[in-house]
Scaffold this motif. Structure first.
Motif, short mmCIF file in Angstrom:
data_model
loop_
_atom_site.label_atom_id
_atom_site.label_comp_id
_atom_site.label_asym_id
_atom_site.label_seq_id
_atom_site.Cartn_x
_atom_site.Cartn_y
_atom_site.Cartn_z
N GLY A 166 0.77 -1.19 -0.04
CA GLY A 166 -0.01 -0.14 0.04
C GLY A 166 0.76 1.32 -0.14
N TYR A 167 0.26 2.38 -0.83
CA TYR A 167 1.11 3.44 -0.80
C TYR A 167 0.18 4.69 -0.60
N CYS A 168 0.78 5.55 0.22
CA CYS A 168 0.15 6.68 0.75
C CYS A 168 -1.29 6.28 1.40
N PHE A 169 -2.52 6.71 0.80
CA PHE A 169 -3.75 6.40 1.23
C PHE A 169 -3.85 4.77 1.61
N GLY A 170 -3.51 4.11 0.55
CA GLY A 170 -3.48 2.73 0.71
C GLY A 170 -2.70 2.12 1.78
N ALA A 171 -1.76 2.54 2.29
CA ALA A 171 -1.03 2.09 3.19
C ALA A 171 -1.72 1.79 4.61
N LYS A 172 -2.52 2.69 4.87
CA LYS A 172 -3.40 2.46 6.10
C LYS A 172 -4.33 0.97 5.95
N TYR A 173 -4.76 0.80 4.69
CA TYR A 173 -5.71 -0.34 4.64
C TYR A 173 -4.63 -1.52 4.58
N VAL A 174 -3.65 -1.44 4.44
CA VAL A 174 -2.65 -2.65 4.48
C VAL A 174 -2.75 -3.18 5.99
N LEU A 175 -2.79 -2.12 6.84
CA LEU A 175 -2.77 -2.45 8.45
C LEU A 175 -3.93 -2.83 8.71
N LEU A 176 -5.04 -2.39 8.13
CA LEU A 176 -6.31 -2.80 8.51
C LEU A 176 -6.74 -4.07 8.06
N LEU A 177 -6.32 -4.62 6.80
CA LEU A 177 -6.51 -5.87 6.34
C LEU A 177 -5.48 -6.93 6.95
N GLY A 178 -4.66 -6.26 7.62
CA GLY A 178 -3.52 -7.39 8.54
C GLY A 178 -4.10 -7.60 9.78
N SER A 179 -5.43 -6.84 10.18
CA SER A 179 -5.78 -6.92 11.56
C SER A 179 -7.00 -7.82 11.69
N GLU A 180 -7.29 -8.17 12.80
CA GLU A 180 -8.28 -8.82 13.47
C GLU A 180 -9.26 -7.80 13.85
N LEU A 181 -10.46 -7.94 13.11
CA LEU A 181 -11.31 -6.55 13.67
C LEU A 181 -12.63 -6.96 13.67
N PRO A 182 -13.61 -6.38 14.46
CA PRO A 182 -14.96 -6.64 14.77
C PRO A 182 -15.81 -6.73 13.19
N ASP A 183 -16.57 -7.55 13.26
CA ASP A 183 -17.41 -7.86 11.98
C ASP A 183 -18.23 -6.52 11.48
N ASP A 184 -18.38 -5.85 12.17
CA ASP A 184 -19.28 -4.32 11.73
C ASP A 184 -18.35 -3.60 11.39
N VAL A 185 -17.11 -3.47 11.71
CA VAL A 185 -16.09 -2.45 11.16
C VAL A 185 -15.74 -3.07 9.65
N ILE A 186 -15.41 -4.28 9.68
CA ILE A 186 -15.23 -4.93 8.13
C ILE A 186 -16.35 -4.58 7.36
N SER A 187 -17.75 -4.71 7.53
CA SER A 187 -18.54 -4.52 6.42
C SER A 187 -19.14 -2.98 6.46
N GLY A 188 -18.56 -2.31 7.22
CA GLY A 188 -18.62 -0.85 6.99
C GLY A 188 -19.66 -0.06 7.85
N GLN A 189 -20.31 -0.74 9.01
CA GLN A 189 -21.17 -0.58 9.91
C GLN A 189 -20.94 0.31 10.87
N ARG A 190 -19.45 0.44 11.03
CA ARG A 190 -18.85 1.23 12.46
C ARG A 190 -17.39 1.35 11.73
N GLU A 191 -17.14 3.00 11.96
CA GLU A 191 -16.12 3.51 11.54
C GLU A 191 -14.62 2.92 12.04
N SER A 192 -14.48 2.66 13.11
CA SER A 192 -13.22 2.06 13.50
C SER A 192 -13.61 0.98 14.83
#
Length: 303
Positions: A166-192
């Motif tokens: 990931g470059y620039c904007f995309g870098a943050k999403y490398v971290l998020l895709l490499g994380s274990e997150l609540p299902d509603d964050v992944i589905s876009g129902q909650r911001e963070s």
């Protein structure tokens, strides 16, 4: 694949450029799914095995010639590269401001016009960022990942998972895709995930990738590192206001305290965005770009 000789733009300046692949069957901008993607493959694929690499761009998006060239470089190294349209056809507005040579000493009116133009561009950027947050971007990315797991199952299996850069904007999403997150964050129902860590019984998913490499991230916060569960390599710019040193250092500390593999390579005296191909007059930037690519590529290949 795109021709590296046409990389004539400085980083992050070609948001509205439109380009397409020159070799049918080798690279393509696929608009057939719910979200378009630039796909570039090794010359000997599928006759030779490949690994799947998710390429997340800066705000310039998938039609940026420089981004396509960067993706092609990874394909030439044996990765089947999928560069998704994170912005759903809405790349960042061009924010360059050029003062004509004749206005070396601009008048009050000229200064006023420049200030108004700068304020308008800042407003457009703020509005654009408000449209593209984890709530909107993460569901798009997970939709693409679901599709590529089916279409390129051989490459995913050969790499024992999906790699990501990931470059620039995309870098943050490398971290998020490499994380274990609540299902509603992944589905876009909650911001963070900021308010969820103490909640019990919450369904958590991830990570969606096996390893990630990122360059000069933007909008990255300490909390983005807290749930990372994959090895991460980071190319960074010293004194980068868009990815401050203290955030980077704290992020590295968080990962190391968790026992998570992490490495960071810090470059002084280069601009934010330097790791993306471009036509740079400064040989120092040219050399740094090549070195950064080799470091990110080496990280991927070693994992």
């Amino acid at each position: 694949m795109a021709d590296e000789e046409v990389a004539t733009k400085a980083p992050e300046s070609d948001a509205q450029e439109q380009s397409s692949s020159a070799i049918p069957g080798d690279t393509t901008v696929d608009q057939g799914s719910s979200m378009g993607a630039y796909i570039t493959k090794p010359a000997d694929y599928p006759h030779a095995p490949s690994k799947l690499l998710l390429f997340l761009t800066g705000g310039t998006g998938i039609h940026s010639t420089n981004n396509q060239l960067q993706a092609d470089k990874y394909a030439a190294e044996g990765f089947l590269v999928v560069m998704p349209d994170q912005f759903n056809g809405d790349p960042a507005p061009n924010t360059s401001t050029v003062i004509p040579e004749s206005e070396e000493h601009p008048t009050f009116i000229e200064n006023l016009k420049l200030n108004l133009a700068s304020a308008a561009k800042s407003f457009r950027i703020d509005m654009w960022l408000a449209r593209h947050t984890p709530t909107t971007v993460l569901p798009r990315l997970h939709s693409v990942l679901s599709a590529v797991r089916d279409e390129f199952a051989d490459a995913v299996a050969n790499g024992n998972g999906i790699y990501a850069v990931g470059y620039c904007f995309g870098a943050k999403y490398v971290l998020l895709l490499g994380s274990e997150l609540p299902d509603d964050v992944i589905s876009g129902q909650r911001e963070s995930d900021a308010q969820a860590t103490a909640e019990e019984g919450m369904v958590r998913k991830g990570p969606a990738i096996k390893t990630g490499a990122l360059a000069h991230g933007t909008m990255i916060e300490r909390s983005d590192f807290e749930n990372v569960q994959v090895p991460v390599g980071m190319v960074c710019v010293e004194g980068d206001g868009l990815f401050p040193d203290e955030v980077r250092e704290e992020g590295v500390k968080v990962l190391k305290e968790k026992g998570q593999e992490v490495d960071s390579w810090v470059y002084p005296g280069v601009p934010h965005g330097f790791a993306v191909l471009g036509d740079y007059e400064d040989q120092k930037i040219v050399d740094a770009q090549k070195k950064a690519f080799d470091q990110m590529l080496g990280w991927l290949k070693s994992h």
